[in-house]
Design a protein around this motif. Structure first.
Motif, PDB file in Angstrom:
ATOM      1  N   SER A  63       0.819  -1.238  -0.007  1.00  8.12           N
ATOM      2  CA  SER A  63      -0.105   0.050   0.143  1.00  8.12           C
ATOM      3  C   SER A  63       0.776   1.282  -0.107  1.00  8.12           C
ATOM      4  CB  SER A  63      -0.780   0.073   1.246  1.00  8.12           C
ATOM      5  OG  SER A  63      -0.246  -0.029   2.424  1.00  8.12           O
ATOM      6  N   SER A  64       2.200   1.166   0.416  1.00 10.05           N
ATOM      7  CA  SER A  64       2.844   2.529   0.484  1.00 10.05           C
ATOM      8  C   SER A  64       3.522   2.626  -1.148  1.00 10.05           C
ATOM      9  CB  SER A  64       4.105   2.243   1.382  1.00 10.05           C
ATOM     10  OG  SER A  64       4.791   1.116   1.106  1.00 10.05           O
ATOM     11  N   LEU A  65       3.580   1.829  -2.180  1.00  5.26           N
ATOM     12  CA  LEU A  65       4.074   2.068  -3.287  1.00  5.26           C
ATOM     13  C   LEU A  65       3.538   3.184  -4.042  1.00  5.26           C
ATOM     14  CD1 LEU A  65       6.183   0.079  -4.033  1.00  5.26           C
ATOM     15  CD2 LEU A  65       4.604  -0.896  -5.577  1.00  5.26           C
ATOM     16  N   TRP A  66       4.715   3.758  -4.587  1.00  8.81           N
ATOM     17  CA  TRP A  66       4.226   4.920  -5.526  1.00  8.81           C
ATOM     18  C   TRP A  66       4.514   4.702  -6.862  1.00  8.81           C
ATOM     19  CZ3 TRP A  66       7.069   9.742  -2.562  1.00  8.81           C
ATOM     20  CH2 TRP A  66       6.202   9.992  -1.434  1.00  8.81           C
ATOM     21  N   SER A  67       5.841   3.839  -7.117  1.00 10.43           N
ATOM     22  CA  SER A  67       6.188   3.469  -8.519  1.00 10.43           C
ATOM     23  C   SER A  67       6.452   1.975  -8.747  1.00 10.43           C
ATOM     24  CB  SER A  67       7.232   4.446  -8.627  1.00 10.43           C
ATOM     25  OG  SER A  67       7.936   4.269  -9.918  1.00 10.43           O
ATOM     26  N   LEU A  68       5.882   1.723  -9.593  1.00 10.78           N
ATOM     27  CA  LEU A  68       5.962   0.376  -9.880  1.00 10.78           C
ATOM     28  C   LEU A  68       6.414  -0.093 -11.364  1.00 10.78           C
ATOM     29  CD1 LEU A  68       5.444  -2.713  -9.078  1.00 10.78           C
ATOM     30  CD2 LEU A  68       3.066  -2.318  -9.598  1.00 10.78           C
ATOM     31  N   ASP A  69       7.386  -0.997 -11.598  1.00 12.65           N
ATOM     32  CA  ASP A  69       7.991  -1.219 -12.659  1.00 12.65           C
ATOM     33  C   ASP A  69       7.855  -2.831 -13.037  1.00 12.65           C
ATOM     34  OD1 ASP A  69       9.206  -1.496 -15.354  1.00 12.65           O
ATOM     35  OD2 ASP A  69      10.768  -0.250 -14.796  1.00 12.65           O
ATOM     36  N   LEU A  70       6.964  -3.178 -13.891  1.00  7.72           N
ATOM     37  CA  LEU A  70       6.771  -4.561 -14.311  1.00  7.72           C
ATOM     38  C   LEU A  70       6.717  -4.559 -16.008  1.00  7.72           C
ATOM     39  CD1 LEU A  70       3.252  -5.136 -12.339  1.00  7.72           C
ATOM     40  CD2 LEU A  70       5.497  -6.341 -12.088  1.00  7.72           C
ATOM     41  N   SER A  71       7.786  -3.956 -16.483  1.00  2.00           N
ATOM     42  CA  SER A  71       8.004  -3.936 -17.850  1.00  2.00           C
ATOM     43  C   SER A  71       8.862  -5.406 -18.098  1.00  2.00           C
ATOM     44  CB  SER A  71       8.640  -2.798 -18.409  1.00  2.00           C
ATOM     45  OG  SER A  71      10.049  -2.620 -17.700  1.00  2.00           O
ATOM     46  N   ASN A  72       8.829  -5.699 -19.521  1.00  3.48           N
ATOM     47  CA  ASN A  72       9.801  -6.947 -19.938  1.00  3.48           C
ATOM     48  C   ASN A  72       9.445  -8.011 -19.133  1.00  3.48           C
ATOM     49  OD1 ASN A  72      11.792  -7.172 -21.607  1.00  3.48           O
ATOM     50  ND2 ASN A  72      12.537  -4.834 -20.877  1.00  3.48           N
ATOM     51  N   ASN A  73       8.069  -8.442 -18.640  1.00  2.29           N
ATOM     52  CA  ASN A  73       7.730  -9.502 -17.992  1.00  2.29           C
ATOM     53  C   ASN A  73       6.841 -10.431 -19.318  1.00  2.29           C
ATOM     54  OD1 ASN A  73       8.748 -10.064 -15.504  1.00  2.29           O
ATOM     55  ND2 ASN A  73       8.177  -7.981 -15.236  1.00  2.29           N
ATOM     56  N   LEU A  74       6.017 -11.414 -18.667  1.00  4.44           N
ATOM     57  CA  LEU A  74       5.244 -12.131 -19.646  1.00  4.44           C
ATOM     58  C   LEU A  74       3.622 -11.922 -19.278  1.00  4.44           C
ATOM     59  CD1 LEU A  74       7.286 -15.346 -19.027  1.00  4.44           C
ATOM     60  CD2 LEU A  74       7.678 -13.682 -20.828  1.00  4.44           C
ATOM     61  N   LEU A  75       3.332 -10.698 -18.916  1.00  2.33           N
ATOM     62  CA  LEU A  75       1.812 -10.530 -18.459  1.00  2.33           C
ATOM     63  C   LEU A  75       1.038 -10.602 -19.866  1.00  2.33           C
ATOM     64  CD1 LEU A  75       3.340  -9.345 -16.082  1.00  2.33           C
ATOM     65  CD2 LEU A  75       1.673  -7.396 -15.865  1.00  2.33           C
ATOM     66  N   THR A  76       0.092 -11.112 -19.772  1.00  2.00           N
ATOM     67  CA  THR A  76      -0.885 -11.237 -20.915  1.00  2.00           C
ATOM     68  C   THR A  76      -2.156 -10.467 -20.768  1.00  2.00           C
ATOM     69  OG1 THR A  76      -1.628 -13.141 -20.053  1.00  2.00           O
ATOM     70  CG2 THR A  76      -0.123 -13.497 -21.709  1.00  2.00           C
ATOM     71  N   HIS A  77      -2.622 -10.327 -19.498  1.00  2.00           N
ATOM     72  CA  HIS A  77      -3.816  -9.480 -19.294  1.00  2.00           C
ATOM     73  C   HIS A  77      -3.743  -9.120 -17.898  1.00  2.00           C
ATOM     74  CE1 HIS A  77      -4.516 -13.472 -17.148  1.00  2.00           C
ATOM     75  NE2 HIS A  77      -5.060 -12.931 -16.400  1.00  2.00           N
ATOM     76  N   LEU A  78      -4.692  -7.995 -17.569  1.00  2.00           N
ATOM     77  CA  LEU A  78      -4.825  -7.400 -16.412  1.00  2.00           C
ATOM     78  C   LEU A  78      -6.235  -7.739 -15.843  1.00  2.00           C
ATOM     79  CD1 LEU A  78      -2.876  -4.087 -17.075  1.00  2.00           C
ATOM     80  CD2 LEU A  78      -1.939  -5.931 -16.062  1.00  2.00           C
ATOM     81  N   ALA A  79      -6.203  -8.240 -14.509  1.00  5.65           N
ATOM     82  CA  ALA A  79      -7.607  -8.436 -14.014  1.00  5.65           C
ATOM     83  C   ALA A  79      -8.095  -7.238 -13.493  1.00  5.65           C
ATOM     84  CB  ALA A  79      -7.448  -9.710 -13.210  1.00  5.65           C
ATOM     85  N   ARG A  80      -9.163  -7.279 -13.174  1.00  3.59           N
ATOM     86  CA  ARG A  80      -9.876  -6.215 -12.497  1.00  3.59           C
ATOM     87  C   ARG A  80      -9.305  -6.271 -11.177  1.00  3.59           C
ATOM     88  NH1 ARG A  80     -15.283  -4.423 -12.626  1.00  3.59           N
ATOM     89  NH2 ARG A  80     -15.942  -3.640 -10.732  1.00  3.59           N
ATOM     90  N   GLY A  81      -9.194  -5.069 -10.726  1.00  5.28           N
ATOM     91  CA  GLY A  81      -8.722  -4.916  -9.282  1.00  5.28           C
ATOM     92  C   GLY A  81      -7.287  -5.040  -9.073  1.00  5.28           C
ATOM     93  N   THR A  82      -6.449  -5.477 -10.024  1.00  4.31           N
ATOM     94  CA  THR A  82      -5.076  -6.039  -9.886  1.00  4.31           C
ATOM     95  C   THR A  82      -4.308  -5.022  -8.799  1.00  4.31           C
ATOM     96  OG1 THR A  82      -5.010  -6.792 -12.056  1.00  4.31           O
ATOM     97  CG2 THR A  82      -2.725  -6.426 -11.003  1.00  4.31           C
ATOM     98  N   PHE A  83      -4.664  -3.806  -9.028  1.00  4.97           N
ATOM     99  CA  PHE A  83      -3.821  -2.805  -8.138  1.00  4.97           C
ATOM    100  C   PHE A  83      -4.474  -2.219  -6.966  1.00  4.97           C
ATOM    101  CE2 PHE A  83      -2.454  -2.779 -12.467  1.00  4.97           C
ATOM    102  CZ  PHE A  83      -1.179  -3.017 -12.511  1.00  4.97           C
ATOM    103  N   LEU A  84      -5.707  -3.135  -6.672  1.00  6.47           N
ATOM    104  CA  LEU A  84      -6.624  -2.409  -5.485  1.00  6.47           C
ATOM    105  C   LEU A  84      -5.529  -2.358  -4.108  1.00  6.47           C
ATOM    106  CD1 LEU A  84     -10.175  -3.985  -5.700  1.00  6.47           C
ATOM    107  CD2 LEU A  84      -9.390  -1.704  -5.447  1.00  6.47           C
ATOM    108  N   GLY A  85      -4.677  -3.281  -3.906  1.00  7.36           N
ATOM    109  CA  GLY A  85      -3.811  -3.173  -2.811  1.00  7.36           C
ATOM    110  C   GLY A  85      -2.667  -2.130  -2.790  1.00  7.36           C
ATOM    111  N   SER A  86      -2.621  -1.349  -3.773  1.00  2.65           N
ATOM    112  CA  SER A  86      -1.579  -0.459  -3.905  1.00  2.65           C
ATOM    113  C   SER A  86      -2.068   0.993  -4.499  1.00  2.65           C
ATOM    114  CB  SER A  86      -0.628  -0.801  -4.818  1.00  2.65           C
ATOM    115  OG  SER A  86      -0.216  -1.943  -4.761  1.00  2.65           O
ATOM    116  N   PRO A  87      -3.156   1.565  -3.457  1.00  2.00           N
ATOM    117  CA  PRO A  87      -3.909   2.705  -4.062  1.00  2.00           C
ATOM    118  C   PRO A  87      -3.183   4.077  -4.065  1.00  2.00           C
ATOM    119  CG  PRO A  87      -4.415   2.184  -1.812  1.00  2.00           C
ATOM    120  CD  PRO A  87      -3.428   1.222  -2.259  1.00  2.00           C
ATOM    121  N   ASN A  88      -1.843   3.997  -3.826  1.00  5.56           N
ATOM    122  CA  ASN A  88      -1.030   5.227  -4.001  1.00  5.56           C
ATOM    123  C   ASN A  88      -0.230   5.306  -5.196  1.00  5.56           C
ATOM    124  OD1 ASN A  88      -2.091   6.349  -1.514  1.00  5.56           O
ATOM    125  ND2 ASN A  88      -0.834   4.696  -0.286  1.00  5.56           N
ATOM    126  N   LEU A  89      -0.433   4.082  -5.997  1.00 10.88           N
ATOM    127  CA  LEU A  89       0.548   4.214  -6.966  1.00 10.88           C
ATOM    128  C   LEU A  89       0.721   5.655  -7.871  1.00 10.88           C
ATOM    129  CD1 LEU A  89       0.406   0.589  -8.444  1.00 10.88           C
ATOM    130  CD2 LEU A  89       2.388   1.900  -7.543  1.00 10.88           C
TER     131      LEU A  89
END
Ligand SMILES: *[C@@H]1O[C@H](CO)[C@@H](O)[C@H](O)[C@H]1NC(C)=O
Ligand SMILES: *[C@@H]1O[C@H](CO)[C@@H](O)[C@H](O)[C@H]1NC(C)=O
Ligand SMILES: *[C@@H]1O[C@H](CO)[C@@H](O)[C@H](O)[C@H]1NC(C)=O
Ligand SMILES: *[C@@H]1O[C@H](CO)[C@@H](O)[C@H](O)[C@H]1NC(C)=O
Ligand SMILES: *[C@@H]1O[C@H](CO)[C@@H](O)[C@H](O)[C@H]1NC(C)=O
Ligand SMILES: *[C@@H]1O[C@H](CO)[C@@H](O)[C@H](O)[C@H]1NC(C)=O
Ligand SMILES: *[C@@H]1O[C@H](CO)[C@@H](O)[C@H](O)[C@H]1NC(C)=O
Length: 698
Positions: free
Chosen positions: A164-190
């Motif tokens: 929840s404290s996170l401001w900046s997130l880098d998930l580039s260069n991975n194998l993500l194929t979809h983003l589900a609903r609420g993926t980032f709900l636990g990190s509301p301060n991004l």
């Protein structure tokens, strides 16, 4: 950003750290164990770098004061519990490029004050469930970089849940194929999320739910086909470059978008999306799409087959008559390059009241000779216009009336015809096209490179405006002094590179303000003498010409401001290098001196030598050989004449010897003008020594 600020040491923390450091060293000496970092680590007051030392374990002993630790590019595989002591000052830990696959539950507990954790380029796809637990202990974490860890969508969701404290997130260069609903709900301060370089095909509605602070989002280089209801109203920057988008539509009836930068380049859009809700948009990149027209109701493209193409004409474009540009009052940058546009969209542009920079490079523009626009058209504030790589033949001067503030114009790689000879009686209609730049009073930078121009003709430049002019790559170009008329007191930079121009085809007027001149890649045998007017000249490029020497008189007129000359690729004469000494004594630098070669006179095919070599011995020899040969020739001719005279006397005929003698002298004078011409030509180059010419007459 904020994280960086938090990390960078301020003066007060500096003093504190110094104190702590002293304390630490004294404690150390008391306890008796030497706090030895692994050998090779670089330590500063607040930073320790153990980058690329082949370490297999986390250093057990670390300075207490340390705020930043760089352990990138080592061989760490596991972080175990109790591997280190509490390090409350450590804010920034870089573990990029290790082999990390396991983070024990409590491994990061001693570092629970960490604000930035770089875990890029590891193997955190293994044991992701327990690893993600370890991260949750970092209650102060602002920045987390998990790029290049072979994470799929589910693993990524695990890692970001409850940070929840996170401001900046880098998930580039991975194998993500979809983003589900609420993926980032636990990190509301991004504030920003980087999802570029994945395989995301689908974004469920509500995937970014709850991210009320999100300012930046990159989804570049994924596989998205369609964004049908963009609704992130707080977002400032959105990067959708390099997807397969055929549709981008904002949620209808939604106002208050803050988006300023939208990158839609490298997609498959066939029409300009309706962006009327994005009232704060400043930068829009539509480069490299399939736009053929900027009209809202473009005829469907024949290539358009497939389910998604029906959607293209579906939602927003239904507002008949609305212009996609109608309400983008803040748009300053628009990139329309690399599409298939075939007309200059004056109607479209007239709605963009803040547009400063427009690129229509590499499209299919050819018809720029439309009739005069109606006087009612607004003046556009455009300052920079890039039209390179089209098929433009004529450039109408009225465009400068619509664009009175235009300062930069790139017309490179077109088919521009600046003048043509009108048929008799057809003078009138072409008047306009013949002097396209005469009303460009603000134009400062103009490129006409690679247009196959043979001349500028009666092109007139608006006086005292143009600062730089690029005429390079126009093979066969010829310039007469009247060509650059109007620019004598404004032009600072001129490029005539790669035009294959001979000296007789290059006539420059006095360019009093010239600073930079590129004459490389031509066939110049001497410098244009009007260069002596350009007393501010700083930089001169003469590479790849046919110069045998540089005219020191022309160079002497350059007022001592000349900073550098490039000379490689010319057939300089090795025995007339006085000009080189003159350059040296005037402190002119010759950066490519080592690459320059010269040729010795008279040898068959020429013998080449590096210019910088000492030529005195060889030149003396050439001179000596020259004079010897001269004397021999003179002796032979005298002997021959004497023989003739004797023969004539013996024959006692009064007419014959005169005839012979006349013919002889005629033959000499016939050769003379040739030599004179050569001499004059060379004198222009820098006075080759007379002795050197003798052997050539042999
Ligand atoms: C996140 O935290 C909540 C409550 O603190 C908890 O119920 C939930 O299970 C946690 N999620 C995960 C994935 O650990
Ligand atoms: C996102 O990640 C890519 C690939 O790692 C990187 O090139 C890019 O600079 C990042 N973008 C931002 C805004 O950090
Ligand atoms: C969007 O992302 C691409 C690829 O990472 C990058 O080259 C481009 O500069 C980004 N665009 C903007 C506007 O930042
Ligand atoms: C638009 O995107 C293309 C491709 O990513 C890039 O080359 C270009 O520089 C961008 N234009 C602007 C104005 O940033
Ligand atoms: C150029 O434009 C004018 C006016 O729009 C039009 O009449 C003419 O047919 C066009 N020429 C070409 C070759 O497209
Ligand atoms: C330049 O050279 C020409 C011919 O050598 C001479 O007539 C002219 O006065 C010179 N101009 C300047 C400014 O030195
Ligand atoms: C060249 O540079 C040297 C040392 O910097 C200086 O003493 C000399 O006066 C300069 N000569 C000229 C002609 O500027």
């Amino acid at each position: 950003m904020a994280v960086q600020e938090a990390i960078s040491p301020g003066p007060s923390s500096l003093a504190l750290s110094l104190l702590l450091a002293l304390l630490y060293t004294s404690l150390e000496s008391i306890s008796g164990h030497s706090a030895s970092l692994p050998p090779g680590c670089l330590t500063g007051l607040l930073r320790v770098s153990c980058q690329g030392l082949g370490l297999h374990t986390f250093p057990a002993v670390l300075p207490l004061t340390m705020e930043q630790l760089d352990l990138s590019h080592n061989h760490l595989q596991v972080l175990r519990d109790n591997a280190m002591e509490d390090r409350p000052n450590l804010r920034h830990l870089d573990l990029r490029g290790n082999r990390l696959e396991e983070l024990s539950m409590g491994a990061l507990l001693p570092l629970r004050w960490l604000q930035a954790l770089i875990l890029a380029d590891n193997y955190l796809s293994r044991d992701y469930v327990s690893n993600s637990q370890a991260l949750r202990l970092l209650g102060h974490l602002r920045l987390l970089d998990l790029s290049a860890n072979l994470l799929d969508s589910d693993m990524a969701a695990f890692y970001v849940a409850n940070l929840s404290s996170l401001w900046s997130l880098d998930l580039s260069n991975n194998l993500l194929t979809h983003l589900a609903r609420g993926t980032f709900l636990g990190s509301p301060n991004l504030l920003d999320i980087n999802l570029s370089d994945n395989y995301i095909l689908q974004i469920e509605a509500g995937a970014f739910e709850g991210l009320l602070q999100l300012r930046e989002l990159s989804l570049a280089r994924n596989s998205l086909h369609c964004i049908s209801d963009f609704s992130l109203r707080a977002l400032w920057r959105l990067n959708l470059s390099s997807n397969a988008l055929q549709l981008f539509a904002t949620e209808e009836g939604n106002w208050g978008y803050q988006l300023q930068v939208l990158d839609l380049s490298h997609n498959q859009l066939r029409t300009v999306p309706m962006l009327s809700a994005l009232r704060h948009l400043r930068h829009l990149n539509l480069s490299d799409n399939h736009l053929a027209s900027l009209e809202p109701h473009a005829p469907p493209s024949p290539e358009g087959i497939g389910p998604l193409d029906q959607e293209v004409s579906r939602p927003n474009l239904a507002h008949s008559g609305s212009n996609p540009a109608a309400s983008l009052p803040e748009l300053a940058d628009l990139d329309l390059s690399r599409n298939q546009l075939d007309a200059f969209p004056i109607g479209f542009l007239s709605h963009l009241s803040s547009l400063q920079r427009l690129s229509m490079a590499w499209n299919c523009l050819q018809n720029m000779s439309a009739p005069q626009p109606s006087p009612g058209l607004p003046r556009l504030p455009l300052r920079s216009l890039d039209l390179q790589g089209n098929w433009i033949q004529t450039f109408p001067s009225w465009l400068f009336e619509i664009l009175p503030h235009l300062e930069v114009l790139d017309l490179g790689d077109n088919e521009l015809r600046l003048f043509w000879r009108p048929e008799a009686g057809q003078d009138g209609p072409f008047q306009e096209t013949r002097q396209p730049f005469s009303s460009a009073f603000r134009l400062k930078h103009l490129s006409l490179r690679r247009n196959r121009l043979r001349g500028l003709g009666p092109t007139q430049f608006a006086p005292a405006a143009l600062f730089s002019l690029d005429l390079s790559g126009n093979t066969g170009l010829a310039l007469v002094p009247s060509d650059l008329q109007g620019l004598q007191h404004s032009l600072h930079e001129l490029s005539l590179r790669g035009n294959g121009m001979e000296s007789t085809r290059l006539w420059l007027p006095c360019l009093w303000e010239l600073r930079v001149l590129d004459l490389s890649g031509n066939k110049l045998a001497n410098l244009p003498w009007t260069l002596n007017c350009s007393s501010y000249l700083r930089s001169l490029d003469l590479r790849k010409n046919l110069l045998q020497a540089l005219d020191t008189e022309v160079l002497g007129g350059l007022g001592g401001r000349l900073g550098s000359v490039l000379i490689a690729g010319n057939p300089f004469h090795c025995c007339t290098l006085g000009w080189l000494a003159a350059l040296a004594s005037a402190n002119v630098s010759v950066p490519d001196l080592e690459e320059a070669w010269c040729v010795y006179p008279d040898s068959e095919g020429g013998s080449w030598a590096p210019l910088t070599r000492d030529h005195t011995h060889l030149c003396a020899w050439w001179q000596w050989r020259g004079t010897q040969a001269g004397w021999v020739l003179l002796a032979v001719i005298s002997l021959f004449l004497i023989c003739c005279g004797v023969a004539a006397l013996l024959q006692n005929s009064p007419k014959l010897p005169w005839a012979l003698q006349l013919r002889r002298s005629w033959a000499c004078t016939k050769r003379e003008p040739e030599n004179n011409q050569k001499t004059m030509g060379r004198e222009g180059l820098g006075r080759p020594s007379l002795e050197r010419r003798d052997p050539e007459q042999k």
